[in-house]
Design a protein around this motif. Sequence first.
Motif, mmCIF file in Angstrom:
data_model
loop_
_atom_site.group_PDB
_atom_site.id
_atom_site.type_symbol
_atom_site.label_atom_id
_atom_site.label_comp_id
_atom_site.label_asym_id
_atom_site.label_seq_id
_atom_site.Cartn_x
_atom_site.Cartn_y
_atom_site.Cartn_z
ATOM 1 N N LEU A 1 3.188 70.640 -51.666
ATOM 2 C CA LEU A 1 3.072 72.096 -51.587
ATOM 3 C C LEU A 1 1.627 72.536 -51.387
ATOM 4 O O LEU A 1 1.350 73.542 -50.738
ATOM 5 N N LEU A 2 0.700 71.757 -51.933
ATOM 6 C CA LEU A 2 -0.726 72.100 -51.853
ATOM 7 C C LEU A 2 -1.424 71.442 -50.664
ATOM 8 O O LEU A 2 -2.619 71.660 -50.448
ATOM 9 N N GLY A 3 -0.707 70.613 -49.898
ATOM 10 C CA GLY A 3 -1.309 69.929 -48.764
ATOM 11 C C GLY A 3 -2.293 68.851 -49.165
ATOM 12 O O GLY A 3 -3.244 68.551 -48.445
ATOM 13 N N GLU A 4 -2.071 68.227 -50.331
ATOM 14 C CA GLU A 4 -2.965 67.184 -50.833
ATOM 15 C C GLU A 4 -2.335 65.808 -50.644
ATOM 16 O O GLU A 4 -1.111 65.685 -50.509
ATOM 17 N N PRO A 5 -3.139 64.729 -50.676
ATOM 18 C CA PRO A 5 -2.569 63.385 -50.608
ATOM 19 C C PRO A 5 -1.686 63.089 -51.825
ATOM 20 O O PRO A 5 -1.933 63.591 -52.926
ATOM 21 N N LEU A 6 -0.666 62.278 -51.618
ATOM 22 C CA LEU A 6 0.175 61.802 -52.703
ATOM 23 C C LEU A 6 -0.407 60.482 -53.201
ATOM 24 O O LEU A 6 -0.413 59.491 -52.461
ATOM 25 N N THR A 7 -0.950 60.471 -54.410
ATOM 26 C CA THR A 7 -1.620 59.277 -54.926
ATOM 27 C C THR A 7 -0.596 58.330 -55.544
ATOM 28 O O THR A 7 0.203 58.719 -56.397
ATOM 29 N N VAL A 8 -0.613 57.062 -55.094
ATOM 30 C CA VAL A 8 0.360 56.049 -55.503
ATOM 31 C C VAL A 8 -0.375 54.895 -56.168
ATOM 32 O O VAL A 8 -1.347 54.367 -55.625
ATOM 33 N N HIS A 9 0.087 54.493 -57.357
ATOM 34 C CA HIS A 9 -0.530 53.382 -58.076
ATOM 35 C C HIS A 9 -0.325 52.065 -57.340
ATOM 36 O O HIS A 9 0.769 51.771 -56.833
ATOM 37 N N GLY A 10 -1.358 51.227 -57.324
ATOM 38 C CA GLY A 10 -1.239 49.881 -56.776
ATOM 39 C C GLY A 10 -0.760 49.888 -55.344
ATOM 40 O O GLY A 10 -1.228 50.667 -54.508
ATOM 41 N N ASP A 11 0.198 49.000 -55.049
ATOM 42 C CA ASP A 11 0.711 48.922 -53.675
ATOM 43 C C ASP A 11 1.997 49.732 -53.492
ATOM 44 O O ASP A 11 2.629 49.665 -52.436
ATOM 45 N N GLY A 12 2.409 50.471 -54.536
ATOM 46 C CA GLY A 12 3.580 51.329 -54.419
ATOM 47 C C GLY A 12 4.899 50.649 -54.672
ATOM 48 O O GLY A 12 5.958 51.279 -54.542
ATOM 49 N N THR A 13 4.886 49.373 -55.069
ATOM 50 C CA THR A 13 6.153 48.655 -55.263
ATOM 51 C C THR A 13 6.671 48.735 -56.698
ATOM 52 O O THR A 13 7.791 48.285 -56.966
ATOM 53 N N ALA A 14 5.875 49.277 -57.635
ATOM 54 C CA ALA A 14 6.379 49.473 -58.997
ATOM 55 C C ALA A 14 7.601 50.385 -58.933
ATOM 56 O O ALA A 14 7.581 51.424 -58.269
ATOM 57 N N ALA A 15 8.687 49.987 -59.603
ATOM 58 C CA ALA A 15 9.973 50.680 -59.445
ATOM 59 C C ALA A 15 10.545 51.099 -60.793
ATOM 60 O O ALA A 15 10.368 50.410 -61.797
ATOM 61 N N ARG A 16 11.251 52.225 -60.778
ATOM 62 C CA ARG A 16 11.869 52.765 -61.986
ATOM 63 C C ARG A 16 13.295 53.225 -61.680
ATOM 64 O O ARG A 16 13.634 53.558 -60.541
ATOM 65 N N ASP A 17 14.099 53.293 -62.733
ATOM 66 C CA ASP A 17 15.438 53.851 -62.658
ATOM 67 C C ASP A 17 15.305 55.340 -62.956
ATOM 68 O O ASP A 17 15.036 55.738 -64.086
ATOM 69 N N PHE A 18 15.473 56.181 -61.929
ATOM 70 C CA PHE A 18 15.268 57.627 -62.071
ATOM 71 C C PHE A 18 16.594 58.331 -62.333
ATOM 72 O O PHE A 18 17.538 58.218 -61.551
ATOM 73 N N LEU A 19 16.637 59.087 -63.428
ATOM 74 C CA LEU A 19 17.823 59.772 -63.910
ATOM 75 C C LEU A 19 17.578 61.271 -63.908
ATOM 76 O O LEU A 19 16.601 61.748 -64.502
ATOM 77 N N HIS A 20 18.446 62.035 -63.250
ATOM 78 C CA HIS A 20 18.287 63.488 -63.290
ATOM 79 C C HIS A 20 18.571 63.990 -64.698
ATOM 80 O O HIS A 20 19.513 63.544 -65.363
ATOM 81 N N VAL A 21 17.760 64.915 -65.163
ATOM 82 C CA VAL A 21 17.836 65.364 -66.551
ATOM 83 C C VAL A 21 19.197 65.971 -66.887
ATOM 84 O O VAL A 21 19.645 65.899 -68.040
ATOM 85 N N GLN A 22 19.896 66.536 -65.910
ATOM 86 C CA GLN A 22 21.229 67.096 -66.169
ATOM 87 C C GLN A 22 22.194 66.002 -66.594
ATOM 88 O O GLN A 22 23.003 66.197 -67.514
ATOM 89 N N ASP A 23 22.124 64.846 -65.940
ATOM 90 C CA ASP A 23 22.976 63.720 -66.330
ATOM 91 C C ASP A 23 22.638 63.256 -67.748
ATOM 92 O O ASP A 23 23.527 62.884 -68.518
ATOM 93 N N HIS A 24 21.357 63.251 -68.085
ATOM 94 C CA HIS A 24 20.937 62.880 -69.433
ATOM 95 C C HIS A 24 21.530 63.847 -70.458
ATOM 96 O O HIS A 24 22.062 63.432 -71.499
#
Length: 344
Positions: free
Chosen positions: A202-225
């Motif tokens: 939204l601000l037109g800034e770079p998206l900063t990604v840790h390391g090489d970007g391969t770190a992965a997570r299981d993302f859960l929408h808060v409504q499901d939680h």
Amino acid sequence: MKTILITGGAGFIGSNFVRYLYDKYPEYRLIVLDALTYAGNIKNLPVDINSGSDERLVFWYGNVRNGELVDTIMSQSDAVVHFAAESHVTRSIYDNLLFFETDVLGTQTVANAVLKYRDRIERFVHISTSEVYGTAMAERMSEDHPLLPMSPYASAKCGADRLVYSYWETYKIPAIIVRPFNNYGPYQHLEKVVPRFITSCLLGEPLTVHGDGTAARDFLHVQDHCEALDLILHASREKVVGEVINIGTGCHTDLITIANTVRRLMRPDKSPVQYIGDRPGQVFRHTCDNTRASKLLGWAPKISFEEGLDRTVRWYRDNETWWRPQMWMRHIPIVTAAGKRELH
């Protein structure tokens, strides 16, 4: 009329759960306790607490380490859902004392109050985290996965998790430990990766990604939680008290995929991906085994990551007045694993 105490109810997941209960159970009375640290906001709540006209929601401004206060409101409650915690991995690297004070000692205070009023408290739902597991040692992480916390935040939450378990074993308080995987959705602070990526676009800034970007997570929408917690609150005690329950989707997504998906959903021209150093204690992968939640609760996530991310993008696009005041806390200075000082 049941009275539900929600600690940390002005934070991200807590306030979403307060809104969920408020809308679904008009006969319930909700007590919210929150210290309104930087991540808590009374604007997250479903009512204007300054009006004093809504008896269904009572707000207490205070710290979970205040035993007298916690005792007072516990004595009025039928169940408690304990969200209150410091929750940001990166911030815990340089401000670790606060994490142990709030997450461990705060949980001890709440558990002691539950013990004191166990004749009236039907259940004590403690919100732990998948971070207690460390990096996945199997394809999916069940509740029996070894606890190998890799950051001060994770170790503080692990201490709280095991403290609650010990109170169950010693005193038989009606505890249920919930280990949610990475949540995202509306009202999440900009320090977290999904809203940070969205607002960067939204601000037109770079998206900063840790390391090489391969770190992965299981993302859960808060409504499901929230729906899973609802089932835990209303399941028969025999099914859930004394249990540890994972809440996640069973799928993982790496950081670079999230960044590129956000960019595609928003179609910005000025938001490239910028790689930065890995933070210390980085977890490589989290993937949930939600078999127990399915068997005990009949629960399964309903919102796909693509759909949830689209909803979240639209919410942040439409609610700039909510997130603008957090701009100064989007990035945190740390010394990376390579010894370089960076903003994460």
